[in-house]
Design a protein around this motif. Structure first.
Motif, short mmCIF file in Angstrom:
data_model
loop_
_atom_site.label_atom_id
_atom_site.label_comp_id
_atom_site.label_asym_id
_atom_site.label_seq_id
_atom_site.Cartn_x
_atom_site.Cartn_y
_atom_site.Cartn_z
N LYS A 200 10.29 69.67 53.48
CA LYS A 200 10.81 70.60 52.46
C LYS A 200 10.22 70.29 51.09
N GLN A 201 10.18 69.02 50.73
CA GLN A 201 9.62 68.62 49.44
C GLN A 201 8.13 68.96 49.37
N LYS B 217 3.98 72.18 46.81
CA LYS B 217 2.76 72.98 46.95
C LYS B 217 2.96 74.38 46.38
N LEU B 218 4.10 74.99 46.69
CA LEU B 218 4.35 76.35 46.20
C LEU B 218 4.48 76.38 44.68
N ARG B 219 5.11 75.37 44.10
CA ARG B 219 5.34 75.36 42.66
C ARG B 219 4.12 74.88 41.88
N MET C 147 18.32 77.93 44.89
CA MET C 147 17.41 77.59 43.79
C MET C 147 17.65 76.16 43.29
N ASN C 148 18.89 75.71 43.29
CA ASN C 148 19.17 74.34 42.87
C ASN C 148 18.54 73.33 43.83
N LEU D 238 11.94 69.50 44.29
CA LEU D 238 10.74 69.38 43.46
C LEU D 238 10.81 68.13 42.59
N PHE D 239 11.98 67.86 42.00
CA PHE D 239 12.16 66.67 41.19
C PHE D 239 11.92 65.40 42.01
#
Length: 172
Positions: A119-120, A125-127, A145-146, A152-153
């Motif tokens: 998932k990370q 990659k998407l962001r 979204m959270n 991502l963090f």
């Protein structure tokens, strides 16, 4: 959806879909096949697409699902090469030393990204590579979204810690 809308809204994202599929599949021909399958699915559901708010995000989600299905059917593992997706040199007059250093750093980042949980890895990659917004990523991956922000963090933090440990030359 008319042919004109298809040409204006769907075809421009062809390269993003290809890069996204290639990131999963690691085979250019199979990635092209997946993009073609996505276009066929879109065209088959052209009447339903008028209700979809973000066609690009929907296309990315279909691409992701088809790529994962292809991987499951072939029992392949995820791999990716950031070297193709990043322009490593802004300065044309770089020294060979600097060029090699950047190349090595990008290779290490690539390995660190590959070692992240699924998932990370998808979200970073998407962001950070494809440049999608949090909302678009949320729609594509199918999480809140959270959760996108949290993943991502955590991904960025893990990569940063790995780079700091490598660059500390064992002094930490």
């Amino acid at each position: 959806m008319s042919l004109e809308i298809f040409k204006n809204k769907v075809l421009p994202v062809k390269n993003k879909l290809y890069r996204f599929a290639l990131g999963f599949i690691k085979n250019e021909d199979e990635a092209k096949d997946i993009v073609q399958e996505v276009f066929i699915k879109i065209w088959d559901k052209k009447e339903d697409l008028l209700a979809i708010e973000n066609i690009e995000a929907w296309c990315m989600r279909v691409t992701r699902n088809l790529s994962l299905d292809k991987l499951k059917s072939k029992h392949k593992k995820y791999t990716d090469s950031l070297n193709e997706e990043f322009d490593k040199s802004d300065d044309k007059n770089q020294t060979p030393y600097r060029s090699t250093e950047i190349s090595d750093t990008m290779s290490m980042i690539n390995l660190f990204i590959e070692s992240l949980p699924d998932k990370q890895r998808q979200i970073i990659k998407l962001r950070d590579i494809e440049g999608y917004s949090y909302k678009e990523i949320s729609e594509m991956v199918g999480v809140d979204m959270n959760q996108v922000k949290v993943n991502l963090f955590r991904a960025r933090k893990a990569i940063k810690e790995n780079l700091l440990n490598i660059n500390a030359y064992g002094l930490r």
